[in-house]
Scaffold this active site. Sequence first.
Site, PDB file in Angstrom:
ATOM      1  N   GLU A  65       0.803  -1.215   0.000  1.00 42.19           N
ATOM      2  CA  GLU A  65       0.000   0.000   0.000  1.00 42.19           C
ATOM      3  C   GLU A  65       0.843   1.275   0.000  1.00 42.19           C
ATOM      4  O   GLU A  65       0.425   2.300  -0.534  1.00 42.19           O
ATOM      5  CB  GLU A  65      -0.926   0.011   1.223  1.00 42.19           C
ATOM      6  CG  GLU A  65      -1.916  -1.129   1.273  1.00 42.19           C
ATOM      7  CD  GLU A  65      -3.000  -1.016   0.219  1.00 42.19           C
ATOM      8  OE1 GLU A  65      -3.289   0.104  -0.207  1.00 42.19           O
ATOM      9  OE2 GLU A  65      -3.531  -2.058  -0.177  1.00 42.19           O
ATOM     10  N   ASP A  83      -8.861   7.331  -7.813  1.00 45.94           N
ATOM     11  CA  ASP A  83      -9.415   6.006  -8.083  1.00 45.94           C
ATOM     12  C   ASP A  83     -10.939   5.990  -7.945  1.00 45.94           C
ATOM     13  O   ASP A  83     -11.550   4.929  -7.944  1.00 45.94           O
ATOM     14  CB  ASP A  83      -8.798   4.966  -7.146  1.00 45.94           C
ATOM     15  CG  ASP A  83      -9.180   5.202  -5.683  1.00 45.94           C
ATOM     16  OD1 ASP A  83      -9.560   6.343  -5.349  1.00 45.94           O
ATOM     17  OD2 ASP A  83      -9.091   4.258  -4.880  1.00 45.94           O
ATOM     18  N   THR A  88      -8.022   8.692   0.322  1.00 44.60           N
ATOM     19  CA  THR A  88      -7.563   7.443   0.916  1.00 44.60           C
ATOM     20  C   THR A  88      -6.601   7.815   2.026  1.00 44.60           C
ATOM     21  O   THR A  88      -5.705   8.632   1.821  1.00 44.60           O
ATOM     22  CB  THR A  88      -6.855   6.564  -0.131  1.00 44.60           C
ATOM     23  OG1 THR A  88      -7.788   6.187  -1.139  1.00 44.60           O
ATOM     24  CG2 THR A  88      -6.271   5.316   0.503  1.00 44.60           C
TER      25      THR A  88
END
Length: 280
Positions: A65, A83, A88
């Site tokens: 990640e 995305d 995020t």
Amino acid sequence: MFTPHRKRLAISALLGTALLAAPVTAHATVAPDAAPTAQVSAAAAVGLDDPVKKDIAMQIVSSAENSSLNWKAQYKYIEDIDDGRGYTAGIIGFCSGTHDMLELVEYYTSVKPGNVLAKYLPALRRVDGSDSHSGLDPNFTKDWVKAASDADFKKAQDHERDRVYFNPSVKQGKSDGVGVLGQFIYYDAIVMHGDGTDSTSFRNIRKRALSKAKPPSQGGNETTWLNAFLDARVWAMKQEEAHSDTSRVDTAQRVWVKKGNLNLNTPLDWKVYGDPFHIG
């Protein structure tokens, strides 16, 4: 949740090197039968919830990640990687567009009212399910970083990681009779895909695998089962361009399965996106 490869993916997208998603046929790699009773006993003896194993799991996920083993540095991480899931952030990729960030801030506010992120709750509820930043910009990212210096916010991230992702995957792994590696494979899958009702969710990845093999708890061979699950996982990843780089399976999890390291014992060597990692 549903975290694609964060920083690495964002860079790849800018360079135009992201792979195109394409369905593949799941297949189970056949291995010699082993005694399922012994496998279930081994799984019960040590679990991914052992503190040492859990830390290893967090390091491996962070390698995929964040391209770093230092998962504890990720409490403050936040960006929009384009995305479609908004921001995020954090140790497990909580997303403003997929409900888990909202639940995190709600939980944090329940244990620490008036925290620096509490004022964003109305906006987080409005943008939930979208990639919108409405009501979050321009200061949400700065305030997230500020909150990450608070021990209570770190504990809140740990709590939601465990409640939503870690504990359910370990519980399912133990129920299926798989050892530490299998429990980690489940955990990594639920981190990326969540456990919703769509075809690429964790539960449906497992359902696809069940059409090809049986877990040890049902009399199956553990290695055969894990390969079937990983085949189904790769299929799910290739359904979305953001997830289509399958190296976290191909050059990490699959390698450990092939070596028979079902307890995820160190030393561990693997690659993600071509970058080498090692835990001694």
